[in-house]
Design a protein around this motif. Structure first.
Motif, PDB file in Angstrom:
ATOM      1  N   ALA A  27       0.819  -1.214   0.000  1.00 41.33           N
ATOM      2  CA  ALA A  27       0.000   0.000   0.000  1.00 41.33           C
ATOM      3  C   ALA A  27       0.854   1.267   0.000  1.00 41.33           C
ATOM      4  O   ALA A  27       0.401   2.329  -0.445  1.00 41.33           O
ATOM      5  CB  ALA A  27      -0.929   0.007   1.217  1.00 41.33           C
ATOM      6  N   ASP A  28       2.085   1.173   0.519  1.00 43.32           N
ATOM      7  CA  ASP A  28       2.968   2.344   0.531  1.00 43.32           C
ATOM      8  C   ASP A  28       3.280   2.820  -0.890  1.00 43.32           C
ATOM      9  O   ASP A  28       3.487   4.020  -1.115  1.00 43.32           O
ATOM     10  CB  ASP A  28       4.271   2.027   1.274  1.00 43.32           C
ATOM     11  N   ALA A  40       5.391  14.483  -5.477  1.00 44.16           N
ATOM     12  CA  ALA A  40       6.111  15.157  -6.557  1.00 44.16           C
ATOM     13  C   ALA A  40       7.088  16.192  -6.003  1.00 44.16           C
ATOM     14  O   ALA A  40       8.229  16.306  -6.480  1.00 44.16           O
ATOM     15  CB  ALA A  40       5.121  15.832  -7.508  1.00 44.16           C
ATOM     16  N   ILE A  41       6.672  16.933  -4.981  1.00 37.93           N
ATOM     17  CA  ILE A  41       7.562  17.927  -4.357  1.00 37.93           C
ATOM     18  C   ILE A  41       8.751  17.221  -3.706  1.00 37.93           C
ATOM     19  O   ILE A  41       9.901  17.647  -3.851  1.00 37.93           O
ATOM     20  CB  ILE A  41       6.797  18.762  -3.311  1.00 37.93           C
ATOM     21  N   GLY A  42       8.485  16.141  -2.991  1.00 42.15           N
ATOM     22  CA  GLY A  42       9.566  15.395  -2.351  1.00 42.15           C
ATOM     23  C   GLY A  42      10.535  14.797  -3.347  1.00 42.15           C
ATOM     24  O   GLY A  42      11.756  14.849  -3.164  1.00 42.15           O
ATOM     25  N   LEU A 100       7.999   7.951   0.026  1.00 48.22           N
ATOM     26  CA  LEU A 100       9.114   8.592  -0.671  1.00 48.22           C
ATOM     27  C   LEU A 100      10.361   7.725  -0.620  1.00 48.22           C
ATOM     28  O   LEU A 100      11.040   7.523  -1.638  1.00 48.22           O
ATOM     29  CB  LEU A 100       9.399   9.960  -0.047  1.00 48.22           C
ATOM     30  N   THR A 101      10.664   7.214   0.558  1.00 49.41           N
ATOM     31  CA  THR A 101      11.843   6.364   0.716  1.00 49.41           C
ATOM     32  C   THR A 101      11.750   5.136  -0.176  1.00 49.41           C
ATOM     33  O   THR A 101      12.730   4.763  -0.837  1.00 49.41           O
ATOM     34  CB  THR A 101      12.001   5.929   2.190  1.00 49.41           C
ATOM     35  N   ALA A 102      10.582   4.517  -0.202  1.00 46.33           N
ATOM     36  CA  ALA A 102      10.398   3.297  -0.988  1.00 46.33           C
ATOM     37  C   ALA A 102      10.630   3.546  -2.468  1.00 46.33           C
ATOM     38  O   ALA A 102      11.420   2.848  -3.123  1.00 46.33           O
ATOM     39  CB  ALA A 102       8.994   2.739  -0.756  1.00 46.33           C
ATOM     40  N   ILE A 231       8.983  16.356   4.088  1.00 46.62           N
ATOM     41  CA  ILE A 231       9.730  16.705   2.876  1.00 46.62           C
ATOM     42  C   ILE A 231      11.099  17.256   3.251  1.00 46.62           C
ATOM     43  O   ILE A 231      12.113  16.946   2.617  1.00 46.62           O
ATOM     44  CB  ILE A 231       8.953  17.744   2.035  1.00 46.62           C
ATOM     45  N   SER A 232      11.145  18.076   4.293  1.00 43.82           N
ATOM     46  CA  SER A 232      12.409  18.651   4.755  1.00 43.82           C
ATOM     47  C   SER A 232      13.387  17.555   5.173  1.00 43.82           C
ATOM     48  O   SER A 232      14.560  17.551   4.772  1.00 43.82           O
ATOM     49  CB  SER A 232      12.143  19.591   5.929  1.00 43.82           C
TER      50      SER A 232
END
Length: 290
Positions: A27-28, A40-42, A100-102, A231-232
């Protein structure tokens, strides 16, 4: 030393990535489609702005070629498990951090070999070692992508087993990481001492700049405060073990740890010096910002 580089280093990274995969659910990956704007920003911050900022930092500090390449290798690395943990500590959007990491970790199979080959040629010129993009991609697949895929599969098909091995794997990976950082520093001790001032200042400056850029981009995009914190952190925190491993893959292991690994090794220490006070600040403002 050769045993640590040839066996311990790739094994440590593989265990870290396996631990990352075990913490993921299918699901991630699906979540990315439903949260396109924050993702998209990340992704923009990590894949584009992060290397650009590292390049500017390298130029501003006029770093020696091998150290400059090491900075760039570090900037190509995704956050990994550490960014997920720090996002949780900051009371950020952990689901976004994991997504994001995945995805960025899997995309690194494509982005890292190409960017690494370019940075070696750009900064080292005639002294650059020969880099096989295909060879790097295969190595990246074996020690990053494959362990993540195995971890995700274990979580999906054998959740009970995955939960039992998750904590021990994380502890083993942490011990191996500490040993590798210490060995990389010891193997380049004189270079470390000679460049300590500019190396430390450059890494801390880069780290602060990336955390600020990630936060600024997220706020400019009108993301929520929890999303902005994540995001930071995802922009400012890199997988230093992958940076050290890339250095070894590029230069070989005949002469011990490469000087290219030094920025990632030092970053493994300075990262916490910068990140922990920043996270304390993020937590302190959690109730005041929308």
């Amino acid at each position: 030393m050769d045993l640590l580089i040839n066996v311990g280093l790739p094994l440590s990274l593989a265990i870290i990535m396996l631990s990352l995969g075990i913490g993921l659910h299918v699901a991630d990956f699906h979540r990315v489609l439903s949260r396109r704007n924050p993702f998209a920003i990340g992704a923009l911050c990590q894949i584009v702005l992060l290397p650009v900022t590292a390049f500017i930092t390298v130029k501003l500090f006029a770093l020696p070629p091998e150290i400059a390449v090491g900075f760039m290798l570090l900037s190509f690395c995704p956050g990994g498990v550490t960014s997920n943990i720090l996002s949780k500590l900051a009371r950020g959007d952990v689901a976004l951090s994991v997504s994001l990491t995945a995805v960025i970790s899997l995309l690194s199979l494509i982005t890292v070999p190409v960017l690494a080959a370019w940075s070696i040629t750009h900064f080292m010129g005639e002294d650059a070692p020969e880099v096989s993009i295909t060879g790097l991609a295969i190595a990246m697949f074996l020690i990053t992508t494959l362990p993540v895929a195995i971890g995700v599969s274990l979580r999906h098909f054998a959740p009970g087993f995955a939960q039992r091995v998750d904590a021990p794997l994380s502890k083993i990976a942490t011990v191996l990481f500490v040993l590798i950082v210490l060995a990389a520093l010891a193997g380049n001790w004189q270079l470390f001492v000679d460049n300590l001032g500019v190396l430390g200042a450059g890494l801390i400056t880069l780290n602060i700049a990336l955390l600020a850029i990630g936060l600024g981009m997220a706020r400019a995009a009108k993301l929520s405060w929890n999303e902005s914190k994540t995001i930071s952190i995802e922009t400012g925190i890199q997988n230093s073990t992958l940076g050290i491993t890339l250095a070894a893959l590029i230069t070989g292991t005949d002469s011990g740890f490469s000087p290219l690994a030094l920025p990632s090794a030092v970053y493994g220490i300075t990262m916490y010096v910068v990140a922990l006070p920043f996270i304390a600040w993020l937590r302190s403002r959690g109730k005041d910002v929308k």
